[in-house]
Design a protein around this motif. Structure first.
Motif, PDB file in Angstrom:
ATOM      1  N   CYS A   1       0.222 -10.207  -3.514  1.00  0.00           N
ATOM      2  CA  CYS A   1       0.598  -9.215  -2.135  1.00  0.00           C
ATOM      3  C   CYS A   1       0.525  -7.856  -2.369  1.00  0.00           C
ATOM      4  O   CYS A   1       1.154  -7.260  -3.331  1.00  0.00           O
ATOM      5  CB  CYS A   1       1.997  -9.817  -1.755  1.00  0.00           C
ATOM      6  SG  CYS A   1       2.478  -8.708  -0.204  1.00  0.00           S
TER       7      CYS A   1
ATOM      8  N   PHE B   1       2.180  -5.681  -1.419  1.00  0.00           N
ATOM      9  CA  PHE B   1       3.368  -5.006  -1.284  1.00  0.00           C
ATOM     10  C   PHE B   1       4.549  -5.591  -2.334  1.00  0.00           C
ATOM     11  O   PHE B   1       5.554  -4.994  -2.729  1.00  0.00           O
ATOM     12  CB  PHE B   1       4.112  -5.205  -0.150  1.00  0.00           C
ATOM     13  CG  PHE B   1       3.597  -4.518   1.041  1.00  0.00           C
ATOM     14  CD1 PHE B   1       3.673  -3.103   1.426  1.00  0.00           C
ATOM     15  CD2 PHE B   1       2.600  -5.317   1.968  1.00  0.00           C
ATOM     16  CE1 PHE B   1       2.903  -2.388   2.167  1.00  0.00           C
ATOM     17  CE2 PHE B   1       2.002  -4.527   2.770  1.00  0.00           C
ATOM     18  CZ  PHE B   1       2.029  -3.324   3.016  1.00  0.00           C
TER      19      PHE B   1
ATOM     20  N   CYS C   1       3.332  -6.276   6.801  1.00  0.00           N
ATOM     21  CA  CYS C   1       2.245  -7.249   6.734  1.00  0.00           C
ATOM     22  C   CYS C   1       1.276  -7.196   7.668  1.00  0.00           C
ATOM     23  O   CYS C   1       1.247  -7.214   8.715  1.00  0.00           O
ATOM     24  CB  CYS C   1       3.020  -8.731   6.841  1.00  0.00           C
ATOM     25  SG  CYS C   1       1.640  -9.978   6.593  1.00  0.00           S
TER      26      CYS C   1
END
Ligand code: SF4
Ligand code: SF4
Length: 306
Positions: A71, A73, A90
């Protein structure tokens, strides 16, 4: 003969074959994403957004950490369990879903062309013929993806397949009149008959829904009224009397379906990261039977369908 100019694309979140609850006979039900209403009891909360999104099923996650590593993040699991973080961060890049070894992250929504939908439907032609069934377009609200819906309807009607639209009733009058020639039956949801409560629970006004119902009825299309029944919200005589009045004003109505609220939308909400969703109680069989009797006591001409 009308030429096929386009093969329109739309976002679909499910296709159910051999359905027996979405109109007459055996049907293929196509569920489109996107709804102008936001009912807090929605059985299919994944239908509300018009875009694809992700289900995260914590119960089957094996906590391997692969999603977090990929991801952008660095915290996919945390993001997917919080609807606010999802909105904030997201981008639905799907990197986490692609690396999950447990299939705990699932993409909801897939783009189809209308021709692909028609091909799916044609697989079950013998079942429709033997049972007087056909196709049902549901959602979400099918008319939110109007171009896609009408394209499917036109193509299917040319093959003499029975068509049903399962609708919230909330779209412009013009759109309803444009699809009506290609629709054999509308399943017409009426959630609450008090204008203020309707706005409070669904986020949309009631009046256009009832006006559109009268418009398609006058046009001559058959309708079945679908009533979802929720003990805390609408299982009362005031609602039943209002429904009986609406029913009496219609010429082409075929009956009423009484649908008990189910809690299964709760787990779907959680998989979408919506943890603080509203909860309601499911009606008992006796409460459903009492509702049926109460409506028929008001007007014994009303046909309650199974
Ligand atoms: S979809 Fe992309 S941004 Fe969203 S949680 Fe998964 S990896 Fe992170
Ligand atoms: S990749 Fe899948 S199984 Fe692994 S931690 Fe993430 S969600 Fe769980």
């Amino acid at each position: 003969m009308e030429s096929e100019v386009n093969d329109i694309k739309g976002v679909v979140f499910d296709i159910q074959r051999f359905s027996t609850h979405d109109g007459p006979g055996i049907r293929t039900t196509v569920f489109l994403k996107g709804c102008p209403l936001a009912c807090s009891w929605c059985h299919n909360p994944e239908s509300q957004s018009a875009h694809y999104e992700l289900f995260f099923n914590k119960k089957i996650c094996i906590d391997c950490g692969s999603c977090n590593k990929t991801c952008p993040f660095g915290n996919a699991r945390e993001i997917l369990q919080d609807s606010e973080l999802r909105k904030e961060k997201c981008g639905s890049c799907l990197l986490c879903a692609n690396v999950c070894p447990a299939n705990a992250i699932e993409k909801v929504g897939k783009i189809y062309t209308s021709d692909e939908i028609v091909s799916e439907i044609e697989k079950d032609l013998p079942f429709y013929e033997n049972s007087n069934g056909g196709i049902t377009i549901s959602g979400g609200e099918p008319l939110l993806q109007y171009d896609f819906t009408i394209d499917i309807l036109k193509k299917v009607k040319r093959k003499n397949i029975h068509t049903t639209i399962d609708t919230s009733g909330f779209a412009s009058k013009e759109k309803f009149l444009e699809v009506a020639p290609y629709v054999d039956l509308f399943l017409w949801d009426i959630k609450i008959t008090d204008e203020n409560l309707h706005k409070k629970y669904t986020g949309a006004p009631l009046n256009p829904i009832i006006e559109n119902l009268k418009v398609v009825d006058l046009y001559g299309t058959k309708t079945i009224l679908s009533l979802i029944l929720i003990p805390e919200v609408n299982m009362n005589d005031q609602h039943y009397k209002a429904i009986a009045n609406i029913y009496s004003d219609l010429i082409n109505v075929q009956g009423i379906r009484l649908l008990p609220y189910h809690e299964y939308g709760n787990s779907k909400n959680e998989r979408l990261g919506i943890m603080n969703h509203d909860s309601y109680s499911e009606p008992t069989d006796k409460e459903m039977s009492d509702a049926c009797k109460a409506i028929q006591k008001i007007n014994n001409q009303i046909k309650i369908l199974q």
